[in-house]
Design a protein around this motif. Structure first.
Motif, short mmCIF file in Angstrom:
data_model
loop_
_atom_site.label_atom_id
_atom_site.label_comp_id
_atom_site.label_asym_id
_atom_site.label_seq_id
_atom_site.Cartn_x
_atom_site.Cartn_y
_atom_site.Cartn_z
N TRP A 1 -6.60 3.77 -5.18
CA TRP A 1 -6.67 2.46 -4.54
C TRP A 1 -6.66 2.60 -3.02
CZ3 TRP A 1 -8.46 -1.90 -3.90
CH2 TRP A 1 -7.87 -2.89 -3.12
N PHE A 2 -5.86 3.51 -2.49
CA PHE A 2 -5.83 3.73 -1.05
C PHE A 2 -7.22 4.15 -0.55
CE2 PHE A 2 -5.45 6.40 2.69
CZ PHE A 2 -4.58 5.69 3.50
N LEU A 3 -7.85 5.06 -1.28
CA LEU A 3 -9.17 5.52 -0.88
C LEU A 3 -10.19 4.39 -0.96
CD1 LEU A 3 -11.10 7.74 -0.03
CD2 LEU A 3 -11.26 8.46 -2.43
N PHE A 4 -10.12 3.60 -2.02
CA PHE A 4 -11.04 2.47 -2.14
C PHE A 4 -10.84 1.48 -0.99
CE2 PHE A 4 -12.44 2.97 -6.67
CZ PHE A 4 -13.77 2.68 -6.44
N TYR B 1 -1.58 -6.78 3.99
CA TYR B 1 -0.51 -7.37 3.18
C TYR B 1 -0.58 -6.91 1.72
CZ TYR B 1 -0.05 -10.37 7.25
OH TYR B 1 0.13 -10.83 8.53
N ILE B 2 -1.43 -5.93 1.44
CA ILE B 2 -1.55 -5.37 0.09
C ILE B 2 -0.96 -3.97 0.10
CG2 ILE B 2 -3.13 -4.74 -1.77
CD1 ILE B 2 -5.14 -6.73 -0.61
N ASP B 3 -0.09 -3.69 -0.84
CA ASP B 3 0.60 -2.40 -0.87
C ASP B 3 -0.38 -1.24 -1.07
OD1 ASP B 3 3.04 -3.61 -0.54
OD2 ASP B 3 3.46 -3.73 -2.70
N ASN B 4 -0.05 -0.12 -0.45
CA ASN B 4 -0.77 1.14 -0.61
C ASN B 4 -2.25 1.05 -0.23
OD1 ASN B 4 -0.76 3.92 -1.27
ND2 ASN B 4 -1.68 3.51 -3.26
N THR B 5 -2.52 0.35 0.86
CA THR B 5 -3.87 0.32 1.41
C THR B 5 -3.89 1.05 2.75
OG1 THR B 5 -3.52 -1.77 2.58
CG2 THR B 5 -4.39 -1.89 0.33
N THR C 1 -0.70 -0.55 9.74
CA THR C 1 0.12 -1.66 10.21
C THR C 1 1.58 -1.27 10.35
OG1 THR C 1 -1.38 -3.25 9.16
CG2 THR C 1 0.82 -4.05 9.73
N GLN C 2 2.07 -0.44 9.45
CA GLN C 2 3.46 0.01 9.51
C GLN C 2 3.78 0.73 10.81
OE1 GLN C 2 4.27 2.40 6.04
NE2 GLN C 2 3.59 0.81 4.63
N HIS C 3 2.78 1.34 11.43
CA HIS C 3 3.03 2.18 12.59
C HIS C 3 2.61 1.53 13.91
CE1 HIS C 3 4.20 5.80 10.32
NE2 HIS C 3 3.34 5.37 9.41
N PHE D 1 -6.08 9.44 11.86
CA PHE D 1 -5.02 8.43 11.88
C PHE D 1 -3.97 8.71 10.79
CE2 PHE D 1 -8.01 5.52 14.19
CZ PHE D 1 -7.18 5.28 15.27
N ILE D 2 -4.45 9.05 9.61
CA ILE D 2 -3.53 9.36 8.50
C ILE D 2 -2.65 10.54 8.86
CG2 ILE D 2 -3.40 10.17 6.11
CD1 ILE D 2 -5.99 8.61 5.59
N PHE D 3 -3.24 11.56 9.44
CA PHE D 3 -2.48 12.76 9.81
C PHE D 3 -1.42 12.42 10.85
CE2 PHE D 3 -1.89 16.62 12.39
CZ PHE D 3 -1.45 17.48 11.41
#
Length: 303
Positions: free
Chosen positions: A164-167, A221-225, A231-233, A296-298
């Motif tokens: 789901w994260f990848l999608f 506002y959707i978990d694990n996206t 947004t958390q950072h 960004f993920i890293f």
């Protein structure tokens, strides 16, 4: 032309969803490895100037495909948890350092490739030298690094965060592509880059970029996206800004491929995908956006 395009897109998304839903990540790795190798072959066949460019492109693509498989098994030689444990457990690393070493090398590539997409490719597009017959070696070398980086970015995003994260990340690119296409057809107006791609309009680009920003806003506002992680950072406004930047890069990727195809006097990178052309035609934006997404993920997750 629109109907075959839609049917092909549905089939590809269904196939992608199927391999992503399987418990064994090997099937997903094989799927993206094959797609990446074909994309590299199509790119090199257009960017190389040698008379034996098809043979050279095929040989390089096959070697890279084998490298993909080897890297996959190195990363996950002891199962799905091996990579994560090696990153966090010094004893695990000392006992078997190769997964972490491979991961570290792959994580350096997004920063270098992103630099090229952010600073070098825009200059190439700005110059818009469509009449150039012989491409510089840069475009072929860049092809290898861009494809390897995209493969690593997609695979590691899937392994770390799931399907789901990848999608949610890919939807940014799909929104940009779809809304740019239909927005341009509906509103028309001045051309975005008439020398490179006469069919693209500024109104379409605005629609595509806006849709990506809206998706980042909603998916925050959707978990694990992807958006929720950003947004958390750096907050919601920062996440929307990232979405805007990624949408612009998506357009750069499309224009860059169009420029090289125009130089080579070809319409499509191949005819493997009805309505779309080739794999590079379908993945040109993914190649431009994935490296900076992985960067960004890293930065926000691994460090």
């Amino acid at each position: 032309m629109l109907i075959p395009r839609i049917i092909t897109a549905i089939v590809l998304i269904a196939l992608l969803a199927t391999v992503m839903s399987l418990s064994n990540p090997l099937y997903f790795a094989l799927f993206i490895s094959i797609a990446s190798a074909i994309t590299l072959y199509e790119w090199l066949r257009i960017s190389l100037n040698n008379q034996s460019k098809k043979t050279i492109a095929g040989a390089i693509s096959f070697i890279v495909f084998v490298l993909f498989i080897l890297m996959y098994f190195v990363l996950l030689q002891n199962g799905d948890e091996n990579l994560l444990s090696s990153l966090t457990d010094i004893k695990s690393f000392q006992a078997n350092p190769w997964p972490t070493v491979t991961f570290s090398v792959l994580m350096m590539l997004p920063f270098f490739v992103s630099f090229a997409w952010l600073f070098i490719i825009p200059m190439v597009l700005y110059q818009a030298k469509t009449q150039v017959v012989n491409n510089s070696i840069f475009h072929s070398v860049f092809a290898v690094f861009a494809v390897i980086t995209t493969w690593a970015s997609i695979l590691l995003s899937y392994l770390f965060f799931g399907a789901w994260f990848l999608f949610s990340f890919l939807i940014i690119i799909w929104c940009t592509d779809i809304f740019a296409y239909f927005g341009g057809r509906f509103f028309g107006g001045s051309k975005l880059a008439p020398a490179i791609s006469p069919g693209k309009t500024r109104s379409g680009a605005i629609c595509g970029v806006s849709s990506a920003a809206i998706w980042m806003l909603v998916s925050a506002y959707i978990d694990n996206t992807f958006s929720s992680l950003i947004t958390q950072h750096i907050g919601l406004i920062g996440a929307v800004g990232v979405g805007l930047a990624m949408a612009v890069l998506s357009i750069f990727g499309d224009l860059y491929e169009s420029l090289l195809k125009r130089r080579a006097s070809v319409k499509d990178s191949s005819h493997l995908l009805p309505g779309h052309g080739g794999f590079w035609d379908r993945l040109d934006s993914v190649l431009a956006v994935s490296p900076i997404a992985m960067a960004f993920i890293f930065i926000f997750y691994v460090i």
